[in-house]
Design a protein around this motif. Structure first.
Motif, mmCIF file in Angstrom:
data_model
loop_
_atom_site.group_PDB
_atom_site.id
_atom_site.type_symbol
_atom_site.label_atom_id
_atom_site.label_comp_id
_atom_site.label_asym_id
_atom_site.label_seq_id
_atom_site.Cartn_x
_atom_site.Cartn_y
_atom_site.Cartn_z
ATOM 1 N N LEU A 181 0.835 -1.205 0.000
ATOM 2 C CA LEU A 181 0.000 0.000 0.000
ATOM 3 C C LEU A 181 0.866 1.251 0.000
ATOM 4 C CD1 LEU A 181 -2.708 1.527 0.308
ATOM 5 C CD2 LEU A 181 -2.411 1.265 2.770
ATOM 6 N N LEU A 182 1.906 1.270 0.827
ATOM 7 C CA LEU A 182 2.805 2.423 0.871
ATOM 8 C C LEU A 182 3.493 2.627 -0.477
ATOM 9 C CD1 LEU A 182 4.394 1.982 4.405
ATOM 10 C CD2 LEU A 182 2.760 3.742 3.687
ATOM 11 N N ARG A 183 3.934 1.542 -1.089
ATOM 12 C CA ARG A 183 4.573 1.654 -2.406
ATOM 13 C C ARG A 183 3.585 2.188 -3.441
ATOM 14 N NH1 ARG A 183 7.092 -3.063 -0.522
ATOM 15 N NH2 ARG A 183 5.638 -4.431 -1.604
ATOM 16 N N ARG A 184 2.342 1.730 -3.374
ATOM 17 C CA ARG A 184 1.314 2.185 -4.322
ATOM 18 C C ARG A 184 1.019 3.671 -4.128
ATOM 19 N NH1 ARG A 184 -4.276 2.226 -3.860
ATOM 20 N NH2 ARG A 184 -4.208 0.822 -2.079
ATOM 21 N N LEU A 185 0.844 4.107 -2.869
ATOM 22 C CA LEU A 185 0.577 5.518 -2.599
ATOM 23 C C LEU A 185 1.747 6.391 -3.045
ATOM 24 C CD1 LEU A 185 -1.118 5.287 0.928
ATOM 25 C CD2 LEU A 185 -2.224 5.636 -1.295
ATOM 26 N N ASP A 186 2.961 5.889 -2.865
ATOM 27 C CA ASP A 186 4.159 6.605 -3.309
ATOM 28 C C ASP A 186 4.159 6.717 -4.836
ATOM 29 O OD1 ASP A 186 6.643 7.883 -3.160
ATOM 30 O OD2 ASP A 186 7.756 6.035 -2.859
ATOM 31 N N LYS A 187 3.880 5.605 -5.504
ATOM 32 C CA LYS A 187 3.859 5.589 -6.971
ATOM 33 C C LYS A 187 2.749 6.482 -7.519
ATOM 34 C CE LYS A 187 3.890 2.362 -10.816
ATOM 35 N NZ LYS A 187 3.808 0.966 -11.235
ATOM 36 N N GLN A 188 1.630 6.591 -6.802
ATOM 37 C CA GLN A 188 0.515 7.437 -7.226
ATOM 38 C C GLN A 188 0.788 8.923 -6.983
ATOM 39 O OE1 GLN A 188 -2.736 5.722 -4.986
ATOM 40 N NE2 GLN A 188 -3.228 4.269 -6.595
ATOM 41 N N GLY A 189 1.911 9.223 -6.336
ATOM 42 C CA GLY A 189 2.278 10.612 -6.110
ATOM 43 C C GLY A 189 1.628 11.247 -4.898
ATOM 44 N N LEU A 190 1.171 10.418 -3.955
ATOM 45 C CA LEU A 190 0.533 10.934 -2.744
ATOM 46 C C LEU A 190 1.493 11.029 -1.569
ATOM 47 C CD1 LEU A 190 -2.844 8.981 -2.958
ATOM 48 C CD2 LEU A 190 -2.254 11.221 -3.907
ATOM 49 N N LEU A 191 2.619 10.351 -1.673
ATOM 50 C CA LEU A 191 3.636 10.355 -0.615
ATOM 51 C C LEU A 191 4.986 10.715 -1.213
ATOM 52 C CD1 LEU A 191 2.871 6.909 1.116
ATOM 53 C CD2 LEU A 191 1.949 9.155 1.733
ATOM 54 N N ARG A 216 16.292 2.585 6.608
ATOM 55 C CA ARG A 216 14.839 2.584 6.674
ATOM 56 C C ARG A 216 14.287 3.584 5.680
ATOM 57 N NH1 ARG A 216 14.728 2.492 13.128
ATOM 58 N NH2 ARG A 216 14.707 0.246 13.369
ATOM 59 N N LYS A 217 13.200 3.189 5.032
ATOM 60 C CA LYS A 217 12.543 4.082 4.095
ATOM 61 C C LYS A 217 11.435 4.825 4.843
ATOM 62 C CE LYS A 217 10.954 4.151 -0.648
ATOM 63 N NZ LYS A 217 10.698 3.334 -1.831
ATOM 64 N N PHE A 218 11.538 6.137 4.846
ATOM 65 C CA PHE A 218 10.546 6.982 5.515
ATOM 66 C C PHE A 218 9.569 7.531 4.486
ATOM 67 C CE2 PHE A 218 13.516 6.649 8.869
ATOM 68 C CZ PHE A 218 12.859 7.003 10.036
ATOM 69 N N TYR A 219 8.314 7.562 4.884
ATOM 70 C CA TYR A 219 7.244 8.074 4.026
ATOM 71 C C TYR A 219 6.611 9.284 4.691
ATOM 72 C CZ TYR A 219 7.484 3.536 1.710
ATOM 73 O OH TYR A 219 7.917 2.425 1.035
ATOM 74 N N ARG A 220 6.148 10.209 3.852
ATOM 75 C CA ARG A 220 5.435 11.382 4.346
ATOM 76 C C ARG A 220 4.433 11.812 3.280
ATOM 77 N NH1 ARG A 220 7.826 16.652 7.319
ATOM 78 N NH2 ARG A 220 5.813 17.592 7.714
ATOM 79 N N VAL A 221 3.271 12.248 3.716
ATOM 80 C CA VAL A 221 2.260 12.717 2.774
ATOM 81 C C VAL A 221 2.748 14.029 2.151
ATOM 82 C CG1 VAL A 221 0.867 14.030 4.446
ATOM 83 C CG2 VAL A 221 -0.230 13.002 2.491
ATOM 84 N N ASN A 222 2.528 14.189 0.858
ATOM 85 C CA ASN A 222 2.905 15.435 0.181
ATOM 86 C C ASN A 222 1.642 16.275 -0.053
ATOM 87 O OD1 ASN A 222 1.638 14.315 -2.076
ATOM 88 N ND2 ASN A 222 3.565 13.587 -2.946
ATOM 89 N N SER A 223 1.771 17.362 -0.781
ATOM 90 C CA SER A 223 0.620 18.259 -0.966
ATOM 91 C C SER A 223 -0.535 17.569 -1.698
ATOM 92 C CB SER A 223 1.038 19.540 -1.685
ATOM 93 O OG SER A 223 1.585 19.239 -2.949
ATOM 94 N N GLU A 224 -0.223 16.757 -2.699
ATOM 95 C CA GLU A 224 -1.280 16.020 -3.402
ATOM 96 C C GLU A 224 -1.942 15.018 -2.460
ATOM 97 O OE1 GLU A 224 -3.815 15.132 -6.522
ATOM 98 O OE2 GLU A 224 -2.410 16.791 -6.316
ATOM 99 N N GLY A 225 -1.139 14.345 -1.659
ATOM 100 C CA GLY A 225 -1.682 13.407 -0.676
ATOM 101 C C GLY A 225 -2.551 14.114 0.352
ATOM 102 N N SER A 226 -2.179 15.338 0.715
ATOM 103 C CA SER A 226 -2.996 16.119 1.654
ATOM 104 C C SER A 226 -4.355 16.450 1.046
ATOM 105 C CB SER A 226 -2.284 17.411 2.048
ATOM 106 O OG SER A 226 -1.144 17.127 2.825
ATOM 107 N N ARG A 227 -4.361 16.789 -0.243
ATOM 108 C CA ARG A 227 -5.635 17.089 -0.920
ATOM 109 C C ARG A 227 -6.516 15.836 -0.975
ATOM 110 N NH1 ARG A 227 -2.376 20.622 -3.840
ATOM 111 N NH2 ARG A 227 -1.839 19.117 -5.447
ATOM 112 N N VAL A 228 -5.901 14.709 -1.294
ATOM 113 C CA VAL A 228 -6.655 13.453 -1.347
ATOM 114 C C VAL A 228 -7.165 13.105 0.057
ATOM 115 C CG1 VAL A 228 -6.453 10.960 -1.757
ATOM 116 C CG2 VAL A 228 -5.518 12.595 -3.417
ATOM 117 N N ARG A 229 -6.324 13.296 1.068
ATOM 118 C CA ARG A 229 -6.736 13.031 2.446
ATOM 119 C C ARG A 229 -7.952 13.874 2.819
ATOM 120 N NH1 ARG A 229 -2.398 14.837 5.776
ATOM 121 N NH2 ARG A 229 -3.422 16.840 5.578
#
Length: 116
Positions: free
Chosen positions: A63-73, A85-98
């Motif tokens: 799921l994390l890889r998919r969200l990253d690939k979709q440009g949300l993280l 360790r690979k760290f993930y964070r929501v980006n501006s597009e992910g914030s809009r989707v959220r």
């Protein structure tokens, strides 16, 4: 009143299975909410489980890889520790989707509440 077993599945098992299906769609929203602050996968897994959203690694990591690939993280490797360790964070597009998913979630909760 006694409960019957339908097709070899008890009512308790049916509830557990349906509850799992119900939760499955909420994991994306939960991740987008929690990843406002950078986290690595295992820490996110523990946070979700502690919050009462049980998720297994074989569900979360893809799921994390998919969200990253979709440009949300956004993601980046931290190699400062002995274990990268690979760290993930929501980006501006992910914030809009959220925000959109949060509105959908609130509307759904209100609708179900009215039905109940």
């Amino acid at each position: 009143m006694a409960h019957s077993i339908v097709f070899g599945v008890s009512p308790e098992e049916l509830i557990l299975n349906q509850a799992q299906e119900l939760r499955r769609g909420t994991v994306v929203l939960a991740c987008l909410v929690l990843l406002e602050e950078p986290q690595y996968g295992y820490a996110l897994l523990e946070t979700l489980n502690e919050a009462g959203i049980p998720v297994e690694g074989n569900t979360l990591y893809p799921l994390l890889r998919r969200l990253d690939k979709q440009g949300l993280l956004t993601s980046e490797w931290n190699v400062d520790d002995s274990r990268p360790r690979k760290f993930y964070r929501v980006n501006s597009e992910g914030s809009r989707v959220r925000e959109g998913l949060t509105s959908e979630w609130q509307a759904l909760v209100a609708s179900i509440s009215r039905l109940i």
